[in-house]
Write a protein that holds these residues in place. Structure first.
Motif, short mmCIF file in Angstrom:
data_model
loop_
_atom_site.label_atom_id
_atom_site.label_comp_id
_atom_site.label_asym_id
_atom_site.label_seq_id
_atom_site.Cartn_x
_atom_site.Cartn_y
_atom_site.Cartn_z
N ARG A 25 0.83 -1.20 0.00
CA ARG A 25 0.00 0.00 0.00
C ARG A 25 0.87 1.25 0.00
N ARG A 26 1.89 1.29 0.86
CA ARG A 26 2.78 2.46 0.90
C ARG A 26 3.46 2.67 -0.45
N ALA A 27 3.98 1.60 -1.02
CA ALA A 27 4.69 1.72 -2.30
C ALA A 27 3.77 2.18 -3.43
N THR A 28 2.53 1.77 -3.38
CA THR A 28 1.57 2.10 -4.44
C THR A 28 0.96 3.48 -4.25
N TRP A 29 0.55 3.80 -3.04
CA TRP A 29 -0.29 4.98 -2.84
C TRP A 29 0.45 6.24 -2.40
N GLN A 30 1.70 6.14 -1.90
CA GLN A 30 2.41 7.36 -1.52
C GLN A 30 2.59 8.32 -2.69
N PRO A 31 2.98 7.84 -3.88
CA PRO A 31 3.07 8.78 -5.01
C PRO A 31 1.72 9.41 -5.38
N VAL A 32 0.65 8.64 -5.22
CA VAL A 32 -0.69 9.16 -5.51
C VAL A 32 -1.04 10.26 -4.51
N LEU A 33 -0.74 10.02 -3.23
CA LEU A 33 -1.02 11.03 -2.20
C LEU A 33 -0.21 12.29 -2.43
N ARG A 34 1.04 12.15 -2.86
CA ARG A 34 1.86 13.34 -3.16
C ARG A 34 1.26 14.13 -4.32
N ALA A 35 0.78 13.44 -5.34
CA ALA A 35 0.16 14.13 -6.48
C ALA A 35 -1.12 14.83 -6.05
N THR A 36 -1.90 14.18 -5.20
CA THR A 36 -3.12 14.80 -4.69
C THR A 36 -2.80 16.02 -3.85
N ASP A 37 -1.80 15.91 -2.98
CA ASP A 37 -1.38 17.06 -2.18
C ASP A 37 -1.00 18.22 -3.07
N GLY A 38 -0.29 17.92 -4.16
CA GLY A 38 0.10 18.98 -5.09
C GLY A 38 -1.10 19.63 -5.75
N ALA A 39 -2.07 18.83 -6.12
CA ALA A 39 -3.28 19.36 -6.77
C ALA A 39 -4.09 20.24 -5.81
N LEU A 40 -4.02 19.95 -4.52
CA LEU A 40 -4.80 20.69 -3.53
C LEU A 40 -4.01 21.81 -2.87
N SER A 41 -2.73 21.94 -3.20
CA SER A 41 -1.84 22.84 -2.46
C SER A 41 -2.25 24.31 -2.48
N GLY A 42 -2.90 24.78 -3.53
CA GLY A 42 -3.26 26.19 -3.61
C GLY A 42 -4.59 26.53 -2.97
N LEU A 43 -5.27 25.55 -2.41
CA LEU A 43 -6.59 25.80 -1.84
C LEU A 43 -6.48 26.21 -0.37
N SER A 44 -7.36 27.10 0.04
CA SER A 44 -7.42 27.53 1.44
C SER A 44 -8.11 26.44 2.26
N VAL A 45 -8.03 26.57 3.57
CA VAL A 45 -8.70 25.62 4.46
C VAL A 45 -10.20 25.62 4.16
N THR A 46 -10.78 26.78 3.99
CA THR A 46 -12.22 26.87 3.70
C THR A 46 -12.54 26.20 2.37
N GLN A 47 -11.73 26.41 1.36
CA GLN A 47 -11.97 25.77 0.06
C GLN A 47 -11.85 24.25 0.19
N LEU A 48 -10.88 23.78 0.95
CA LEU A 48 -10.72 22.34 1.16
C LEU A 48 -11.92 21.76 1.90
N GLN A 49 -12.42 22.48 2.88
CA GLN A 49 -13.61 22.02 3.61
C GLN A 49 -14.82 21.99 2.68
N ASP A 50 -14.96 23.01 1.84
CA ASP A 50 -16.07 23.03 0.88
C ASP A 50 -15.94 21.88 -0.12
N LEU A 51 -14.72 21.66 -0.61
CA LEU A 51 -14.49 20.56 -1.55
C LEU A 51 -14.82 19.22 -0.91
N THR A 52 -14.40 19.03 0.32
CA THR A 52 -14.69 17.79 1.04
C THR A 52 -16.19 17.58 1.15
#
Length: 160
Positions: free
Chosen positions: A115-142
């Motif tokens: 799981r770590r080997a497979t999903w860590q790169p995916v989580l990094r890519a997701t973090d990058g895609a979400l990096s410019g969003l504010s806390v409020t935007q992330l809460q709204d997106l969630t």
């Protein structure tokens, strides 16, 4: 059709925005399907097997019948899934003391490594895609994503 969409959504701008959001959702579903196909291939298992692993990771130790119900697969299909997952080293089975015919399944340590080997790169890519969003935007997106997940679950029930 535009007039029907306009009446249903209050304005052409809203109807267009809803259509764009639905198109983006379809793109996300398609990309997610491709990602899950690639993950299953990397694990060396089927998509149903991967789905059952995800359920076991999320819900913890289960009896086969519980996993069958949670996954929507038959008991016979779950038996085959569990045989493949055990053979691959992703789960373990443990018998109950009172009734040795009854057993529980749980994920293995080997799965955690995969799981770590497979999903860590995916989580990094997701973090990058979400990096410019504010806390409020992330809460709204969630909140929106959870509503869409609920809509999908309701649709599944209607299709079955």
């Amino acid at each position: 059709m535009n007039s029907i969409r306009s009446e249903a959504h209050g304005s052409t701008a809203r109807a267009d925005a809803v259509a764009d959001a639905q198109a983006a959702t379809r793109q996300l579903h398609s990309a997610t399907e491709a990602l899950l196909d690639a993950a299953a291939e990397r694990y060396g298992i089927t998509r149903n097997d991967l789905r059952c692993l995800e359920i076991l990771e999320r819900k913890g130790t289960m009896q086969p019948g519980q996993l069958a119900q949670a996954s929507g697969l038959s008991r016979a299909a779950i038996t085959k899934v569990l045989d493949r997952l055990e053979c691959a080293g992703y789960i373990t089975r443990s018998s109950e003391r009172e009734d040795r015919r009854s057993y529980h399944v749980q994920t293995s340590d080997h799965l955690a490594d995969q799981r770590r080997a497979t999903w860590q790169p995916v989580l990094r890519a997701t973090d990058g895609a979400l990096s410019g969003l504010s806390v409020t935007q992330l809460q709204d997106l969630t909140a929106v994503l959870l509503r869409l997940a609920d809509a999908n679950r309701q649709s599944v029930q209607q299709l079955r």
